[in-house]
Design an enzyme around this catalytic site. Structure first.
Site, mmCIF file in Angstrom:
data_model
loop_
_atom_site.group_PDB
_atom_site.id
_atom_site.type_symbol
_atom_site.label_atom_id
_atom_site.label_comp_id
_atom_site.label_asym_id
_atom_site.label_seq_id
_atom_site.Cartn_x
_atom_site.Cartn_y
_atom_site.Cartn_z
ATOM 1 N N LYS A 21 8.217 113.437 -5.923
ATOM 2 C CA LYS A 21 8.372 113.031 -4.507
ATOM 3 C C LYS A 21 9.871 113.177 -4.091
ATOM 4 C CE LYS A 21 6.847 108.930 -2.843
ATOM 5 N NZ LYS A 21 6.512 107.791 -2.916
ATOM 6 N N ARG A 78 1.273 114.774 -1.476
ATOM 7 C CA ARG A 78 0.810 115.713 -0.712
ATOM 8 C C ARG A 78 2.073 116.090 0.125
ATOM 9 N NH1 ARG A 78 -3.853 111.684 1.690
ATOM 10 N NH2 ARG A 78 -5.517 112.206 -0.006
ATOM 11 N N ARG A 108 -5.997 126.198 -6.038
ATOM 12 C CA ARG A 108 -7.213 125.968 -5.569
ATOM 13 C C ARG A 108 -6.944 126.362 -3.996
ATOM 14 N NH1 ARG A 108 -9.427 120.887 -8.769
ATOM 15 N NH2 ARG A 108 -9.688 121.671 -10.867
ATOM 16 N N GLU A 142 -1.843 116.506 -9.172
ATOM 17 C CA GLU A 142 -2.374 117.324 -8.168
ATOM 18 C C GLU A 142 -1.431 117.423 -6.861
ATOM 19 O OE1 GLU A 142 -6.529 118.080 -6.524
ATOM 20 O OE2 GLU A 142 -5.502 116.530 -5.477
ATOM 21 N N GLU A 157 -11.816 112.201 7.358
ATOM 22 C CA GLU A 157 -13.001 112.460 6.610
ATOM 23 C C GLU A 157 -12.951 111.371 5.090
ATOM 24 O OE1 GLU A 157 -15.030 115.587 3.864
ATOM 25 O OE2 GLU A 157 -13.059 115.404 4.013
#
Length: 268
Positions: A21, A78, A108, A142, A157
């Protein structure tokens, strides 16, 4: 099966998330400092909860003593971008760090190959070296890179999957797909006017930076004993209200020139 010491096991992952981060927030800050547009809008991170790790291991038939090698997103960050184009700039930033301070394991692309649900994002699995009291550990992590619109959709979602235990009713699935398409169209529209948006944001950032410099320079002159600092402050407030960037920049250049003269005067 080996007894899992969860707190001890998760500590390197927590460290990895915090360090990653900081690294990517620093990149954003560097762009802002030099008055350039940053492809990184903001960064978040988390370590999976123990319950989530156990659930994922059970679903994938992974022994708990193998989760560190088999589950790739115990540590995750993220990176949110304003535009789809920015995602690819961030990907290149990460690739340029490969084998330096992180090691890319797999990429991916869920932008080109969209999931059936409508999910869009770009994932990079890395091994990240963490230095602990027990030595270096290279933990899997990830990195998800997506636009703000993609992130909004994915967050909704995820909440629905949690509520329905991954058995979302078909009617809601259909509406989610429609929403995913709407998010995609929003990103597409924003890309069409990207240049105008970026120009506006760069002007705003440059003006914000010069205002900060002026405030600090007036404070420095005050500390050095300049008697006209109140007048300088009043002039600054007038210029700030006018909002003319070139006038603000010229005013700051004059302040810095005065500071240079004062500093040179006091040099031995």
């Amino acid at each position: 099966m080996v007894m899992i010491k969860w707190n001890e096991m998760l500590m390197p992952y927590e460290q990895a998330v915090e360090e990653l981060k900081i690294k990517f927030k620093s990149i954003r800050k560097e762009y802002r400092k030099i008055d350039e547009y940053s492809p990184i809008e903001f960064v978040t991170g988390r370590v999976k909860k123990i319950s989530s790790i156990i659930d994922k291991a059970a679903k994938r038939n992974i022994s708990l003593d193998m989760v560190q090698e088999e589950i790739e997103d115990i540590a995750g960050i993220r990176i949110m971008c304003q535009f789809t184009e920015d995602i690819y700039r961030v990907i290149e930033l990460i690739r340029n760090r490969d084998k330096k301070d992180l090691f890319i394991v797999e990429e991916r692309n869920y932008l080109g190959k969209i999931k059936e649900s409508g999910y869009r994002s770009y994932h990079i699995i890395i091994r990240y070296p963490v230095h602990t009291v027990f030595g270096e550990r290279r933990v899997l992590a990830e990195i998800q890179i997506r636009t703000l619109a993609m992130n909004f959709w994915a967050t909704i979602e995820h909440s629905l999957n949690y509520k329905f235990e991954y058995q979302i009713p078909q009617t809601i699935k259909d509406r989610l797909k429609n929403a995913a398409e709407a998010a995609y169209n929003l990103d597409k529209e924003m890309s069409e006017i990207r240049e105008e948006i970026v120009d506006a944001q760069e002007v705003f950032q440059a003006k914000s930076n010069v205002i900060e410099k002026i405030a600090k320079n007036i404070q420095k002159l005050s500390i050095l004993g300049n008697k006209d600092c109140v007048d300088l402050q009043n002039k600054f407030l007038i210029l700030q209200k006018e909002g003319n960037y070139n006038k603000l920049k010229d005013f700051n250049n004059k302040l810095e020139l005065r500071l240079d003269k004062r500093n040179n005067y006091y040099k031995p």
